[in-house]
Design a protein around this motif. Sequence first.
Motif, short mmCIF file in Angstrom:
data_model
loop_
_atom_site.label_atom_id
_atom_site.label_comp_id
_atom_site.label_asym_id
_atom_site.label_seq_id
_atom_site.Cartn_x
_atom_site.Cartn_y
_atom_site.Cartn_z
N ALA A 84 56.15 28.82 70.19
CA ALA A 84 54.77 29.48 70.28
C ALA A 84 54.54 30.65 69.22
O ALA A 84 54.46 31.79 69.71
N ASP A 85 54.97 30.48 68.11
CA ASP A 85 54.98 31.39 67.09
C ASP A 85 53.83 31.50 66.09
O ASP A 85 53.54 32.47 65.29
N GLY A 86 52.77 30.80 66.45
CA GLY A 86 51.59 30.81 65.61
C GLY A 86 51.45 30.31 64.31
O GLY A 86 50.50 30.41 63.73
N LEU A 87 52.54 29.54 63.77
CA LEU A 87 52.43 28.98 62.39
C LEU A 87 52.55 27.50 62.74
O LEU A 87 53.18 26.71 63.29
N TYR A 88 51.27 26.94 62.03
CA TYR A 88 51.10 25.50 62.21
C TYR A 88 51.98 24.85 61.03
O TYR A 88 51.38 24.52 60.24
N GLY A 89 53.21 24.61 61.40
CA GLY A 89 54.15 23.98 60.55
C GLY A 89 54.23 22.32 60.74
O GLY A 89 53.53 21.60 61.56
N ASN A 90 55.18 21.94 60.29
CA ASN A 90 55.59 20.36 60.66
C ASN A 90 55.78 20.16 61.94
O ASN A 90 55.35 18.97 62.28
N LYS A 91 56.89 20.72 62.54
CA LYS A 91 56.74 20.75 64.09
C LYS A 91 55.80 20.78 64.86
O LYS A 91 55.28 19.78 65.75
N THR A 92 54.74 21.47 64.80
CA THR A 92 53.28 21.74 65.53
C THR A 92 52.45 20.60 64.92
O THR A 92 51.96 19.68 66.00
N HIS A 93 52.55 20.21 63.85
CA HIS A 93 51.91 18.98 63.60
C HIS A 93 52.11 17.58 63.99
O HIS A 93 51.50 16.83 64.52
N LYS A 94 53.47 17.35 63.96
CA LYS A 94 54.15 16.25 64.67
C LYS A 94 53.93 16.26 66.21
O LYS A 94 53.66 15.28 66.92
N LYS A 107 42.70 4.69 70.14
CA LYS A 107 41.83 5.41 69.14
C LYS A 107 42.46 5.97 68.14
O LYS A 107 42.74 7.16 67.87
N PRO A 108 43.03 5.16 67.08
CA PRO A 108 43.94 5.64 66.11
C PRO A 108 43.39 6.60 65.10
O PRO A 108 43.75 7.59 64.58
N SER A 109 42.03 6.61 65.24
CA SER A 109 41.13 7.48 64.53
C SER A 109 41.43 9.04 64.91
O SER A 109 41.09 10.14 64.19
N GLU A 110 41.70 9.22 66.04
CA GLU A 110 41.94 10.45 66.65
C GLU A 110 43.36 10.98 66.35
O GLU A 110 43.52 12.41 66.57
N TRP A 111 44.21 10.10 65.84
CA TRP A 111 45.64 10.60 65.62
C TRP A 111 45.71 11.43 64.21
O TRP A 111 46.02 10.74 63.38
N ASP A 112 45.32 12.54 63.83
CA ASP A 112 45.46 13.08 62.81
C ASP A 112 46.13 14.46 62.82
O ASP A 112 46.56 15.05 61.64
N GLY A 113 46.76 14.96 63.93
CA GLY A 113 47.49 15.99 63.75
C GLY A 113 46.59 17.13 63.68
O GLY A 113 47.35 18.36 63.79
N ILE A 114 45.47 17.02 63.82
CA ILE A 114 44.64 18.43 63.75
C ILE A 114 43.76 18.73 65.06
O ILE A 114 43.32 17.70 65.63
N LYS A 117 37.66 19.32 68.94
CA LYS A 117 37.14 19.54 70.41
C LYS A 117 37.71 18.49 71.55
O LYS A 117 38.31 19.11 72.43
N LYS A 118 38.20 17.42 71.03
CA LYS A 118 38.42 16.50 71.92
C LYS A 118 39.84 16.53 72.41
O LYS A 118 40.48 16.59 73.56
N THR A 119 40.83 17.01 71.32
CA THR A 119 42.27 17.41 71.58
C THR A 119 42.44 18.59 72.38
O THR A 119 43.13 18.43 73.34
N TRP A 120 41.52 19.75 72.10
CA TRP A 120 41.43 20.92 72.85
C TRP A 120 41.22 20.32 74.31
O TRP A 120 41.83 21.12 75.30
N ALA A 121 40.14 19.79 74.65
CA ALA A 121 40.10 19.38 75.90
C ALA A 121 41.05 18.51 76.67
O ALA A 121 41.39 18.90 77.80
N LYS A 122 41.97 17.91 76.05
CA LYS A 122 43.10 17.10 76.58
C LYS A 122 44.11 17.86 76.83
O LYS A 122 44.87 17.90 77.68
N LEU A 123 44.31 18.89 75.89
CA LEU A 123 45.21 19.99 76.00
C LEU A 123 45.13 20.83 77.30
O LEU A 123 45.99 21.12 78.04
N ARG A 124 43.82 20.93 77.56
CA ARG A 124 43.55 22.02 78.53
C ARG A 124 43.50 21.21 80.04
O ARG A 124 43.18 21.88 81.02
#
Length: 126
Positions: A84-94, A107-114, A117-124
Amino acid sequence: MITRKRLALATATVALGSGLALGPAAGAFATAPQAAPARAAAEYSCANELYSGTAITKAGSPKKQVAEVQCLLKLFHGYSSLKADGLYGNKTHKAVYSFQKKKFPNKPSEWDGIVGKKTWAKLRAY
């Protein structure tokens, strides 16, 4: 029961990480647990990274947002090797991409590594 285990694990992680000794383990949960204690313990673990918004988070995003993504992935979604270093590098993207594939399997359209809102909801939603 799962909430009790998560609370115990989060409390132990915080205590051990800060050098504090744990109290008596046998009677630690003799009283009824309070609602949603696991999130409170996790927020303490990610206190420096705490971000509650839903802004798009990707390479170049503010460190606070990125660190919150990393912290949530690490603590609640099994990405223990992620820092949790705050740097959005290759490891975080993957890690985000892999997480999206798991949470949005059809939903492959959701697989962008970004993180949107939808990903935030799933993370939380752990």
